[in-house]
Write a protein that holds these residues in place. Structure first.
Motif: not given
Ligand SMILES: [Fe+2]
Length: 201
Positions: A48, A51, A63, A67
């Protein structure tokens, strides 16, 4: 909440465990799983962080690639924690315990280009996967149910590792991060290779 010095620690031998194992064996398997819980929690937080911090030309691809990996690794951490509880032990999932228990360094790259982060993530995944394999080996004889859980997770994590490495691979099959011993080194090597490619194009 006021700061207290008391830190949660993984429990030792549980009062009961799954049928067919002794409490000592259950405690042994749970201790191995606790280390994997720490690693998986560290991994989904790190993914994360990447990201949020990835920048540059391949921003959106990386990006958005990350997730689903964050979500899947969170599920893996949940499955490992619940297996620890099933074994009669207490899973420890607090940030303080994570920092105290882990024997690896925090992810070291802040805002950086996509290829640079992927270079560092190659090393992150390699570390988690090496330790997951060792945990499979260590639990196999004692508890095939835990072994099966870790084996399935390893297959999924290896696929994510490949997603990362595919960005770092040349047509001849070389990895730009080959030989890197630290995240900073891997970042540099991946960035240099990508820069050289852009110049020659
Ligand atoms: Fe996000």
């Amino acid at each position: 909440m006021a700061k207290e010095s008391k830190k949660l620690k993984a429990s030792g031998t549980p009062a009961y465990t799954v049928p067919g194992l002794t409490p000592e064996q259950g405690g042994e398997v749970a201790a191995i799983l606790q280390n994997r819980l720490t690693a998986l929690t560290d991994l989904h937080l790190t993914l994360k962080h990447v990201h949020w911090n990835v920048v540059g030309p391949n921003f959106i691809a990386v990006h958005e690639m990350l997730d689903p990996q964050v979500d899947a690794v969170r599920e893996m951490a949940d499955a490992v924690a619940e297996r620890i509880a099933t074994l009669g032990a207490s899973p420890v999932g607090t940030p303080g315990a994570l920092v105290a228990e882990r024997d690896w360094d925090d992810y070291s790259i802040g805002r950086a280009g996509a290829i640079e982060h992927l270079g560092a993530l190659d090393l992150v995944y390699a570390g988690v996967l090496t330790d997951h394999r060792a945990a499979i080996e260590a639990t196999g004889e004692l508890d095939p149910v835990t072994e099966d859980l870790l084996t399935n997770q390893t297959g999924q994590l290896e696929q994510y590792h490949w997603f990362v490495r595919a960005h770092l691979e040349t047509a001849s099959g070389d990895l730009s991060t080959a030989g890197a011993r630290s995240e900073v080194q891997a970042t540099r090597k991946a960035g240099e290779r990508a820069g050289a490619k852009r110049q020659s194009a």
